[in-house]
Enzyme design. Structure first.
Site, PDB file in Angstrom:
ATOM      1  N   CYS A   1      -0.204   3.551  -6.059  1.00 20.17           N
ATOM      2  CA  CYS A   1      -0.985   2.438  -5.512  1.00 20.17           C
ATOM      3  C   CYS A   1      -2.238   2.978  -4.850  1.00 20.17           C
ATOM      4  O   CYS A   1      -2.187   4.013  -4.172  1.00 20.17           O
ATOM      5  CB  CYS A   1      -0.096   1.754  -4.483  1.00 20.17           C
TER       6      CYS A   1
ATOM      7  N   GLY B   1       0.746  -1.265   0.000  1.00 19.61           N
ATOM      8  CA  GLY B   1       0.000   0.000   0.000  1.00 19.61           C
ATOM      9  C   GLY B   1       0.770   1.305   0.000  1.00 19.61           C
ATOM     10  O   GLY B   1       0.144   2.352  -0.148  1.00 19.61           O
TER      11      GLY B   1
ATOM     12  N   GLY C   1       2.936   2.505  -2.200  1.00 17.62           N
ATOM     13  CA  GLY C   1       3.403   2.943  -3.517  1.00 17.62           C
ATOM     14  C   GLY C   1       2.767   4.248  -3.976  1.00 17.62           C
ATOM     15  O   GLY C   1       1.612   4.544  -3.657  1.00 17.62           O
TER      16      GLY C   1
END
Ligand code: 5GP
Length: 346
Positions: free
Chosen positions: A186, A181, A183
């Site tokens: 993301c 999570g 990123g």
């Protein structure tokens, strides 16, 4: 239902406290590391920063530049066997230390890396990458890969907890990729509510991995050289970068011109853009967990790389670490408010 109330931190929640140092200049700092691995008998020497296995970042062009500086590229999994073969014809033997062939956990993926490795047995690293490293299927795939390739250095992830890091190492991974999570492109945390603050994930997974003789990669969430230094300071052996290496000449993604300014497309590997490109669209049962952005075109990646390395050398100088290897031991984090950190990272 259960609530864990222990404090969990991200990069923005801390800074590194300066310490007395005998170093006179950042030029005295060595960023080279030497690693031995848990399963593979191979050794590795280099600067443990990696380009992510995204098709906008983990390109052959990126690897060609990074390998010259002894940095690593996890090559994305969408190149064909023919593209691999023709690219590898042009490289020197050292190059194989600085690239991994990437795979998901599908049967076709396994067959494809089999062909790539059979044609290019000098390849040393395999990166098995899934969004959720907690599935039984993933662990089985890892075991199968280890059995098939006993000598290769196997990277596997992603996970964020100590017990799963241990499980992957015991199932055959040499290096565990950590991060769910964080990123830059993301959207997992927004779409699913699942995630783990990255600094705490590194601290906990590094502790678990090092106890067994394994290594970890901090994957995702670094947006400045300072974040990369914090990831190393927290105990990460390698740091993987997506967004910081996107938008360059060597990056993938379309070059776009808007009112005379250049941008490059950058997208998550489970974004609609990536799924349209590689999987014929987003399957009905799933939501995309990545977004598509346009990043300002940044020119040749070498200048960004030198900036990152300069920043980390300077961190080492501030805390008195003459080698990157010593950075974790010399790191004391102080907690700061996010607001405070934003002022300093501007
Ligand atoms: P960054 O350095 O850009 O912050 O993070 C890069 C990492 O983000 C990649 O190495 C990968 O682990 C993760 N990532 C890439 N694409 C996606 C995506 O579409 N969805 C999610 N959840 N993570 C992604």
């Amino acid at each position: 239902m259960r609530i864990e109330t222990d404090l969990k931190l991200g990069f923005k929640d801390v800074m590194i406290r300066p310490k007395r140092s005998t170093l006179k200049s950042r030029s005295e700092v060595s960023l080279n590391q030497n690693f031995k691995f848990l399963h593979s008998t191979a050794n590795w020497t280099g600067i443990p920063i990696m380009a992510a296995n995204m098709d906008t970042v983990g390109t052959f062009e990126m690897a060609a530049v990074l390998a010259k500086e002894k940095l690593f590229t996890a090559i994305h999994k969408h190149y064909t066997l023919e593209e691999w073969n023709s690219f590898l014809q042009t490289v020197n033997p050292d190059f194989y230390d600085y690239i991994a062939v990437s795979t998901g956990t599908g049967k076709e993926d396994f067959e494809k890396i089999g062909k790539i490795i059979t044609a290019n047995p000098q390849l040393k690293f395999i990166c098995i990458d899934v969004a959720n490293g907690y599935s039984e299927h993933f662990v089985q795939f890892l075991k199968q890969t280890r059995k098939q390739y006993p000598d290769k250095i196997i990277i596997a992830g992603n996970v964020v907890t100590g017990e799963m890091t241990e499980e992957l190492l015991l199932a055959g991974a040499d290096i565990v990729k950590v991060g769910i999570g964080p990123g830059s492109v993301c959207t997992t945390r927004v779409k699913t509510g699942v995630g783990y603050p990255q600094l705490s994930a590194i601290i906990e997974c590094a502790d678990a991995a090092h106890g067994l003789g394994g290594h970890i990669i901090s994957d995702g969430g670094c947006s400045t050289p300072g974040d990369v230094a914090k990831a190393f300071g927290a105990g990460s052996d390698f740091v993987m970068l997506g967004g910081m290496l996107a938008g360059h000449t060597e990056s993938g993604g379309e070059l776009i011109e808007v009112k005379g300014e250049k941008f490059k497309q950058f997208y998550g590997m489970s974004s609609k853009t990536a799924m349209d490109k590689h999987a014929g669209g987003v399957a009905e049962y799933r939501a995309s967990e990545g977004k598509t952005v346009q990043v300002p075109f940044k020119g040749d990646v070498i200048y960004t790389v030198l900036d990152i390395l300069g920043g980390i050398r300077s961190t080492c100088t501030y805390v008195g670490a003459s080698r990157l290897k010593e950075l974790t031991k010399r790191t004391t984090f102080i907690r700061v408010s996010e607001q405070e950190n934003q002022v300093f990272t501007k």
